[in-house]
Design an enzyme around this catalytic site. Structure first.
Site, short mmCIF file in Angstrom:
data_model
loop_
_atom_site.label_atom_id
_atom_site.label_comp_id
_atom_site.label_asym_id
_atom_site.label_seq_id
_atom_site.Cartn_x
_atom_site.Cartn_y
_atom_site.Cartn_z
N ARG A 1 -1.97 1.65 2.53
CA ARG A 1 -0.70 1.68 1.82
C ARG A 1 0.03 2.97 2.18
O ARG A 1 -0.59 4.05 2.25
CB ARG A 1 -0.89 1.61 0.30
CG ARG A 1 -1.33 0.25 -0.22
CD ARG A 1 -0.22 -0.79 -0.05
NE ARG A 1 -0.57 -2.08 -0.65
CZ ARG A 1 -1.22 -3.05 -0.02
NH1 ARG A 1 -1.61 -2.87 1.24
NH2 ARG A 1 -1.46 -4.19 -0.63
N GLU B 1 9.28 -0.67 2.46
CA GLU B 1 9.15 -1.76 3.42
C GLU B 1 10.14 -2.87 3.06
O GLU B 1 10.24 -3.23 1.89
CB GLU B 1 7.72 -2.28 3.42
CG GLU B 1 6.71 -1.23 3.88
CD GLU B 1 5.27 -1.72 3.82
OE1 GLU B 1 5.03 -2.85 3.34
OE2 GLU B 1 4.38 -0.95 4.24
N ARG C 1 -15.13 -1.92 1.98
CA ARG C 1 -15.34 -2.95 3.00
C ARG C 1 -14.59 -2.64 4.29
O ARG C 1 -15.13 -2.77 5.39
CB ARG C 1 -14.92 -4.32 2.47
CG ARG C 1 -15.84 -4.88 1.40
CD ARG C 1 -15.43 -6.29 1.03
NE ARG C 1 -14.04 -6.33 0.61
CZ ARG C 1 -13.24 -7.40 0.75
NH1 ARG C 1 -13.72 -8.49 1.31
NH2 ARG C 1 -12.00 -7.37 0.31
N HIS D 1 3.44 -3.68 8.93
CA HIS D 1 2.54 -4.13 7.85
C HIS D 1 2.01 -5.53 8.14
O HIS D 1 2.21 -6.48 7.39
CB HIS D 1 3.24 -4.11 6.49
CG HIS D 1 2.26 -4.07 5.34
ND1 HIS D 1 2.58 -3.61 4.08
CD2 HIS D 1 0.95 -4.45 5.27
CE1 HIS D 1 1.53 -3.70 3.28
NE2 HIS D 1 0.52 -4.21 3.99
N GLY E 1 -1.41 -5.83 9.06
CA GLY E 1 -2.85 -5.70 9.11
C GLY E 1 -3.59 -6.92 8.61
O GLY E 1 -4.63 -7.31 9.16
N ASP F 1 0.82 1.25 9.99
CA ASP F 1 1.16 -0.14 9.70
C ASP F 1 1.84 -0.27 8.34
O ASP F 1 2.38 -1.33 8.02
CB ASP F 1 -0.12 -1.00 9.72
CG ASP F 1 0.17 -2.48 9.53
OD1 ASP F 1 1.02 -3.01 10.27
OD2 ASP F 1 -0.46 -3.11 8.65
#
Length: 326
Positions: free
Chosen positions: A240, A268, A159, A287, A289, A263
């Protein structure tokens, strides 16, 4: 009184993203806006809570941590599943796990950010903005490049990848695609040409990664793939971090061979002294998105519903229903 911990509110937007009144009248709710230093830190700070409401995969929740949270009775996750949660450990402990479902199209937001990162790099928008704020005009701002007529390579054509393919066509780019199970028919239906991984990295002027992280896809982009990229090509990752060998990527960036819009990262939050923060040929985002207002409102609204339903004795959206009869 029941104690609820809302984890991973790193952007401090949880309170404004849902109506918490129905929960706060039943429980003591605490919001955690900072990441835990490690598992020991998490265990210490969460040991007195009955319910944890988490956000995506920000805090690792292995069995070793679940086993240290003696009061834990219910754990909420956002999305259908959580790769850093030991669901079996929850079930063994009798902890009910509830998820969120039916949230707005999750493909458009990260794909839009991928496009934004690409445009920011090829037109050097961050340095132009910095120069303007420093009192300069065009001085020190390099000329950008146009994307029309260039080639966009998509690693993954689900997608998100299909969204990015449409954006590529809107920019008059040629679109290539590869993934381990992609067929020529599926690629053609998305307006892309199926090629080998080697060909995609060699031919593309910009490459955007849209794969799910799994043992099979970890480091699917490594030294060999990055080495095949054209000088000055752009690598975008909003999926990722561990899909890309971070050391190989950092070396290529330090050598100024390629550009990157990132991103997501192996660790993290990204450590303050990380080498990726020091290379200029990158645009970095933390991160975000998927963290658009629409999605976060949906996540938190259903998280509140899940906690209230559990407290009221009628849990909903339970992912381990086999424990309910215990």
């Amino acid at each position: 009184m029941i104690k609820v911990a809302v984890l991973d509110d790193w952007q401090s937007i949880a309170r404004d993203s849902a109506d918490w009144s129905g929960l706060s009248t039943r429980a003591d709710v605490t919001f955690f806006a900072e990441a835990f230093a490690d598992e020991d830190d998490a265990a210490t700070k969460l040991r007195d809570f009955d319910i944890l409401l988490t956000m995506r995969e920000r805090t690792p929740l292995p069995g070793s941590l679940i086993g240290r949270l003696d009061r834990l009775k219910m754990l909420g996750i956002t999305g259908a599943k959580n790769a850093v949660l030991d669901s079996a450990a929850c079930t063994a402990r009798g902890v009910v796990v509830c998820n969120t479902t039916g949230y707005p199209d999750s493909a458009s937001a990260p794909a839009e950010l991928a496009l934004g990162l690409l445009l920011a790099i090829v037109r050097d928008i961050p340095s132009s903005d910095a120069g303007m704020r420093a009192g300069r005009f065009q001085d020190g701002t390099p000329a950008g490049i146009t994307l029309a007529g260039k080639t966009l390579g998509l690693v993954g054509l689900g997608r998100l990848g299909a969204c990015m393919a449409r954006y590529g066509h809107a920019l008059e780019m040629n679109v290539l695609a590869w993934s381990q199970n992609l067929t020529a028919a599926t690629a053609a239906a998305a307006g892309a040409e199926l090629v080998t991984k080697e060909e995609l990295f060699a031919r593309s002027d910009a490459i955007s990664v849209h794969l799910v992280l799994s043992p099979r896809s970890r480091h699917i982009i490594g030294t060999a793939e990055i080495g095949r990229m054209k000088p000055g090509a752009v690598l975008i990752n909003t999926s990722r971090g561990p899909l890309i060998d971070e050391d190989a990527l950092a070396l290529a960036l330090e050598q100024r061979r390629i550009f990157a819009g990132l991103d997501v990262f192996d660790r993290e939050p990204l450590p303050a002294n990380h080498r990726l923060r020091k290379v200029p040929n990158t645009v970095l985002t933390p991160h975000v998105g998927y963290t658009v207002v629409e999605t976060m409102r949906h996540f938190y609204a259903q998280s509140v519903e899940n906690a209230v339903a559990f407290i009221d004795g009628a849990p909903i959206r339970v992912t381990n229903p086999e424990i309910l009869g215990r």
